[in-house]
Structures are given as C-alpha cells and as structure tokens.
Motif scaffolding. Sequence first.
Motif, PDB file in Angstrom:
ATOM      1  N   THR A 417      62.337 -22.868  77.940  1.00  0.00           N
ATOM      2  CA  THR A 417      62.892 -22.438  79.086  1.00  0.00           C
ATOM      3  C   THR A 417      64.222 -21.695  79.170  1.00  0.00           C
ATOM      4  OG1 THR A 417      61.652 -23.788  80.652  1.00  0.00           O
ATOM      5  CG2 THR A 417      63.211 -22.768  81.489  1.00  0.00           C
ATOM      6  N   CYS A 418      65.081 -22.649  78.252  1.00  0.00           N
ATOM      7  CA  CYS A 418      66.517 -21.899  77.862  1.00  0.00           C
ATOM      8  C   CYS A 418      66.381 -20.690  77.236  1.00  0.00           C
ATOM      9  CB  CYS A 418      67.313 -23.202  77.112  1.00  0.00           C
ATOM     10  SG  CYS A 418      68.812 -22.668  76.397  1.00  0.00           S
ATOM     11  N   ASP A 419      65.345 -20.535  76.049  1.00  0.00           N
ATOM     12  CA  ASP A 419      65.761 -19.352  75.371  1.00  0.00           C
ATOM     13  C   ASP A 419      64.914 -18.083  76.363  1.00  0.00           C
ATOM     14  OD1 ASP A 419      65.392 -17.977  72.715  1.00  0.00           O
ATOM     15  OD2 ASP A 419      63.062 -17.952  73.184  1.00  0.00           O
ATOM     16  N   GLU A 420      64.058 -18.469  77.122  1.00  0.00           N
ATOM     17  CA  GLU A 420      63.477 -17.250  78.103  1.00  0.00           C
ATOM     18  C   GLU A 420      64.449 -16.961  78.968  1.00  0.00           C
ATOM     19  OE1 GLU A 420      61.029 -15.859  77.186  1.00  0.00           O
ATOM     20  OE2 GLU A 420      59.520 -17.327  75.962  1.00  0.00           O
ATOM     21  N   TYR A 421      65.288 -17.872  79.516  1.00  0.00           N
ATOM     22  CA  TYR A 421      66.206 -17.772  80.409  1.00  0.00           C
ATOM     23  C   TYR A 421      67.360 -16.576  79.788  1.00  0.00           C
ATOM     24  CZ  TYR A 421      64.831 -20.711  84.270  1.00  0.00           C
ATOM     25  OH  TYR A 421      64.055 -21.259  85.374  1.00  0.00           O
ATOM     26  N   GLU A 422      68.133 -17.108  78.650  1.00  0.00           N
ATOM     27  CA  GLU A 422      68.905 -16.169  77.973  1.00  0.00           C
ATOM     28  C   GLU A 422      68.180 -14.673  77.764  1.00  0.00           C
ATOM     29  OE1 GLU A 422      71.189 -14.300  75.264  1.00  0.00           O
ATOM     30  OE2 GLU A 422      69.179 -14.853  74.513  1.00  0.00           O
ATOM     31  N   THR A 423      67.184 -14.785  77.399  1.00  0.00           N
ATOM     32  CA  THR A 423      66.362 -13.273  76.888  1.00  0.00           C
ATOM     33  C   THR A 423      66.539 -12.545  78.352  1.00  0.00           C
ATOM     34  OG1 THR A 423      65.048 -14.473  75.238  1.00  0.00           O
ATOM     35  CG2 THR A 423      64.546 -12.085  75.926  1.00  0.00           C
ATOM     36  N   ILE A 424      66.253 -13.203  79.411  1.00  0.00           N
ATOM     37  CA  ILE A 424      65.920 -12.437  80.796  1.00  0.00           C
ATOM     38  C   ILE A 424      67.348 -12.008  81.177  1.00  0.00           C
ATOM     39  CG2 ILE A 424      65.859 -12.854  83.159  1.00  0.00           C
ATOM     40  CD1 ILE A 424      63.557 -15.149  82.379  1.00  0.00           C
ATOM     41  N   SER A 425      68.667 -12.672  80.897  1.00  0.00           N
ATOM     42  CA  SER A 425      69.711 -12.228  81.170  1.00  0.00           C
ATOM     43  C   SER A 425      70.060 -11.089  80.088  1.00  0.00           C
ATOM     44  CB  SER A 425      70.753 -13.368  80.955  1.00  0.00           C
ATOM     45  OG  SER A 425      70.861 -13.794  79.556  1.00  0.00           O
ATOM     46  N   ASP A 426      69.483 -11.057  79.057  1.00  0.00           N
ATOM     47  CA  ASP A 426      69.959  -9.847  78.242  1.00  0.00           C
ATOM     48  C   ASP A 426      69.224  -8.526  78.749  1.00  0.00           C
ATOM     49  OD1 ASP A 426      71.107 -11.059  75.966  1.00  0.00           O
ATOM     50  OD2 ASP A 426      69.496 -11.476  74.792  1.00  0.00           O
ATOM     51  N   TYR A 427      68.036  -8.781  79.236  1.00  0.00           N
ATOM     52  CA  TYR A 427      67.419  -7.392  79.752  1.00  0.00           C
ATOM     53  C   TYR A 427      68.108  -7.028  81.210  1.00  0.00           C
ATOM     54  CZ  TYR A 427      63.590  -7.446  76.171  1.00  0.00           C
ATOM     55  OH  TYR A 427      62.960  -7.288  75.164  1.00  0.00           O
ATOM     56  N   LEU A 428      68.492  -8.032  81.906  1.00  0.00           N
ATOM     57  CA  LEU A 428      69.249  -7.674  83.140  1.00  0.00           C
ATOM     58  C   LEU A 428      70.663  -7.014  82.822  1.00  0.00           C
ATOM     59  CD1 LEU A 428      68.916 -10.707  85.424  1.00  0.00           C
ATOM     60  CD2 LEU A 428      67.456  -8.615  85.530  1.00  0.00           C
ATOM     61  N   LYS A 429      71.114  -7.312  81.782  1.00  0.00           N
ATOM     62  CA  LYS A 429      72.600  -6.728  81.297  1.00  0.00           C
ATOM     63  C   LYS A 429      72.266  -5.289  80.910  1.00  0.00           C
ATOM     64  CE  LYS A 429      75.810  -6.940  77.307  1.00  0.00           C
ATOM     65  NZ  LYS A 429      76.234  -7.810  75.938  1.00  0.00           N
ATOM     66  N   HIS A 532      58.874 -12.284  80.156  1.00  0.00           N
ATOM     67  CA  HIS A 532      59.723 -13.535  79.687  1.00  0.00           C
ATOM     68  C   HIS A 532      59.460 -14.536  80.826  1.00  0.00           C
ATOM     69  CE1 HIS A 532      60.972 -12.437  75.850  1.00  0.00           C
ATOM     70  NE2 HIS A 532      61.194 -11.022  76.279  1.00  0.00           N
ATOM     71  N   VAL A 533      59.696 -14.302  82.032  1.00  0.00           N
ATOM     72  CA  VAL A 533      59.539 -15.274  83.150  1.00  0.00           C
ATOM     73  C   VAL A 533      57.990 -15.749  82.894  1.00  0.00           C
ATOM     74  CG1 VAL A 533      59.396 -15.810  85.557  1.00  0.00           C
ATOM     75  CG2 VAL A 533      60.911 -14.066  84.687  1.00  0.00           C
ATOM     76  N   TYR A 534      56.922 -15.041  82.853  1.00  0.00           N
ATOM     77  CA  TYR A 534      55.629 -15.360  82.699  1.00  0.00           C
ATOM     78  C   TYR A 534      55.112 -16.227  81.361  1.00  0.00           C
ATOM     79  CZ  TYR A 534      50.609 -15.079  82.802  1.00  0.00           C
ATOM     80  OH  TYR A 534      49.381 -15.449  82.345  1.00  0.00           O
ATOM     81  N   ASN A 535      56.042 -16.077  80.577  1.00  0.00           N
ATOM     82  CA  ASN A 535      56.153 -17.008  79.184  1.00  0.00           C
ATOM     83  C   ASN A 535      56.473 -18.397  79.498  1.00  0.00           C
ATOM     84  OD1 ASN A 535      55.788 -14.709  77.440  1.00  0.00           O
ATOM     85  ND2 ASN A 535      57.727 -14.703  76.797  1.00  0.00           N
ATOM     86  N   ILE A 536      57.358 -18.514  80.617  1.00  0.00           N
ATOM     87  CA  ILE A 536      57.594 -20.165  81.068  1.00  0.00           C
ATOM     88  C   ILE A 536      56.146 -20.771  81.635  1.00  0.00           C
ATOM     89  CG2 ILE A 536      59.021 -21.539  82.382  1.00  0.00           C
ATOM     90  CD1 ILE A 536      60.994 -19.138  82.089  1.00  0.00           C
TER      91      ILE A 536
END
Length: 543
Positions: A417-429, A532-536
């Motif tokens: 979850t932590c890894d996916e959240y960090e990746t989600i923030s990358d794409y939003l950036k 990446h949300v779906y991966n969770i």
Amino acid sequence: MYLDVLFKVVGGLGLFLYGMENMSSGMQKIAGDKLKKILAALTTNRIMAILMGIFVTGLAQSSSVSTVMTIGFINASLLTLQQGLGVILGANIGTTITGWLLALNIGKYGLPIVGFAAIAFMFVKGEKSRTRALTVMGFGFIFLGLELMSKGLSPLRTLPEFINLFHSFKADSFFGVVKVAMVGALLTGVVQSSAATLGITITLATQGLIDYPTAVALVLGENVGTTVTALLASLGASSNAKRAAYAHTLINIVGVMWATVIFRPYLSILAHFSDSTANMATAIATAHTMFNVINVILFIPFIGYLAKFLCTIVKDDDNGVIRVTKLSSLMVTLPNVVIDQTRTEVLTMAANIKEIFFKLEEVYYNPSKLEAYNEEIDAIEEKLDLYEKEVSDANFTILNKGLEASYVEETRGNLITCDEYETISDYLKRVSNSLMRLKKDDLELTQERKETLQKLNHMVFDFFDDINKAYKTKDRDLFMLSISKYTAIKNLYKEARHGHFDKEAQNDETIPAKLSTGYMDILNYYRRATDHVYNIIEHYAKI
C-alpha cells in the motif's frame, strides 16, 4: 580434562544463550499486544512509568530488549525523555526476575523440559502453540546450559592454578571490589547479555570457585556492562534517544559507585535478607535485586533533574537529517508496534495525497493558483518519497526477524500500500507539472477538455478515498464494491481519448501539438494512478 571442561562450559554457555534468545523472543511474541497496550497507557507519572518498565521487562525477559525498545520509542517521539527514563529504571528492577529464575535449583530438569517441548513443537500445528513450545524449550535450554557449565567447572575446584587465578580476582578490598566489578562489566559488554554473565557468576559461586563477596561485586559490574547494548542501539539515533541510553549507563555507574564505597555495610544489609551459606544462588539473586531496587529508589526524585542534565550535555539534533515518520529501526524489538505505526504513517500518506487531489481540483477552477500549488505539490511528493523509504527500511528489517504468518501478511500489505501510494503521488505530480508546462507555453485547454479532467480528477479521488477507507478498516467488501468505480474511470478515459483523436482525425479543430500531447499525457497519468489504486484491491481482495 581441560578439553572436557572447555567443551562443557562453551557448550553450556551456547545452550544458555540460545535458550535465553528463544525464551525472550517467544515471550515477546506471546505478550506483544500486552506490551504495546502497556506502553500506550504510559503517562508522565514517573511511578507508573517505572511499574510499566518492571512489567514489560518481566514479560520480555530481557532488560536489553525493553531498554532498546524504549530508546526506539523515544527516538520516534512516541515517548518523552522523562517517560523513557522511568521505563528504564523499571527495566533495571524487572531484569532481576531472570536472576530468580536462575536461582531455581532445577538444572537436572532442563533436559526433560527441552525434550517434552521439542516433541510438542514437532506435533502441534498452530503457530501460537509452536511459539509457546519454543518458549518452554528455551526455558529448558537455560537450565540445561547452567547444568552443563556447573559440571564442566566442577573439576577446577581442586586445581591449584585455577584456585590461584580466581583468588587474584577477589573482592577483599576497595580496589579488589572495583577490579572485580570491572571484570563483570567487561564480560557482560562482550557477551551482550547480563543474564549469561549472571548465570556464569552463580555457577562459579555454587562450585566454590569464587566467594560470595566476589560474586556480589561481579553482579555490580554486570549491571554496567549490560548498558552497552543500549549505547550501541543509540548510535545514529535522535538526541533524546542518546540521552536515554546515556541515562541508562549513568544510573548504573552511579549505583555501582555508591555500592562499592559502602561495600562491607552493603553486604551486612544483604545478610538480613538471605544466607549465602544456606543457598548461594538465592543470595546472589537477592543481591542483584536489592542493588537495583535501592538504586531506583535513590533516583526516583531526580528523574526530572537527570533529564535536564542530559539535555544540557547532549545538544539537540542539528545533523540535517529529516525524518517524516515516527518509525525507527530501533523499534524492531516489538514488531507489532512497528506494524501498527506503519499503518498510521501510510494513512498519513493518504491524507497528503488527498491534499494533492484537492489542489488539482482547485487549479481546474482557478488556473491562477497553478504556479503556487505546483510548488506545494512537488514538496508533498518529495515528502512522500521520504515516507516510502522510512516505511520500507523499518518493515523490511522486521521481516527478517522471523515474524508470525499473520504479522508477515500485514507487513507485506502495508509495504504494498505504501509503495502504491507513493507511485500514485508521482503520477499526480506529473499531472501538475504537465499543466504547468502548458501554462508556460501559453497553451490553454478547451472548456470541454478541462471539464473532462475535472471529472477524471474527482472520480480517481473518489476511488482512492474508498480504497483508503477499506485499507483503514480492513473491509474486504468495500474493496470489492470499489471495482465498479475502477471500471467507470477506465470507460471515461477511453471515451476522452477516443473523442480527442476523433476530433483531430476529422479536422473538427486544430490545436497545437504540445497541447494535444500535454492533454493526452494528463489523461494517461490519471489512468496509471487508477491502476496503482487497483493494485491494492488485487492484494487485499485476492482477485
């Protein structure tokens, strides 16, 4: 004969240390939740903190474990320095329980205890039952090891050279007491276990190789030697954690100093509580307990002053190292605390990601805020990178500690979850940066495209929010229900993509290539964030 003595002593010491490790780790696993709740209930009341330290050390069966754990909590700002000092004082009393266990004259039962526990371990299936069996096995190994050491050292009682060697370390004068205490401190610092050196001391004394005063002096030194573990644990830690480690050492050094100065009167006081001629092991355990109880009573009124003194000599951190979580590698002694704290930190990451969504939402309505918000989004994303690193460091460390299956599963879930959240923030950036590039090139999205991105931003946020709630509450049904939102986002993405290409192909409009590419990039970033949300969901719902 010398080889026989060496083999028995080394083998016995090895079994003893292995038994202590098994019993201590087993007790931590069995009592882990209790330890966590106890520490969570700590208040600024110093007496309560001391009682908690006694209880936690008694459950963990290791002062090193409880002290290092306390330093970890202080390092993570989960305990104040004064609370930590109270726990450390209590740990000094709690560790004396081990001495009373060693004083039990049940060495001959060590082997059958190990045997029955090993048989139970082979046949029981449940993880908790196997942990209990290993704990009992460790208990048996402690006494089996002591028995082997006792038998191994027995022949040395009649050898003149060994008698002379042990007599050269005799607490028959002030300097003799100091010398013997230093030997005890050195041995404990090397072995990294006061229980082991206490066991050796009891064995030497019961075999008549050292007298009672020498055994008491060795015990005094062992209390100083055991602080080496905490000092090593504080390396690289925060200033408060260093203060706690130094306090542990200082408290025991001061204690040994007053006990050495009044050594003869101290022995007279001990004589009122136990008779070394009747039972040497019990007398040594009494000396160990009395020293720590008296020392704690002497220090209770000065905890506040000690904290102020340590704050004076150990300056606040100024090393440029930025920590964003309350996790610390020093907390690995209590894995379930790390796991729970990790969940808290990941939920904090989610709160930061929601803030990015809100800022993007506002930018679509008011483009004039883009430049300021873009910098803030970059800062949030950099902070989330640090979150991901600190969470990974702490959790990969505890994964190497032989966790129970349920803890392993929860740790993996937190890491994913932590890894996916960090990746989600990358794409939003990247979404924010793409909007910023369009602005710098004086390119403006059409109202239709802007509304599509607004809708997409809202839908992805809604999907993310549901998954975060499911993660927080461990609700598998909510994970499953959210799949429909994933499908809706994919459909909107496809519709927007095809609409964009269709208009270009039919020459319904002419837009600059950079604007076309930028718009498609933003659509793709939202789509990838959604994946990446779906991966969770895939991990927790096992689909």
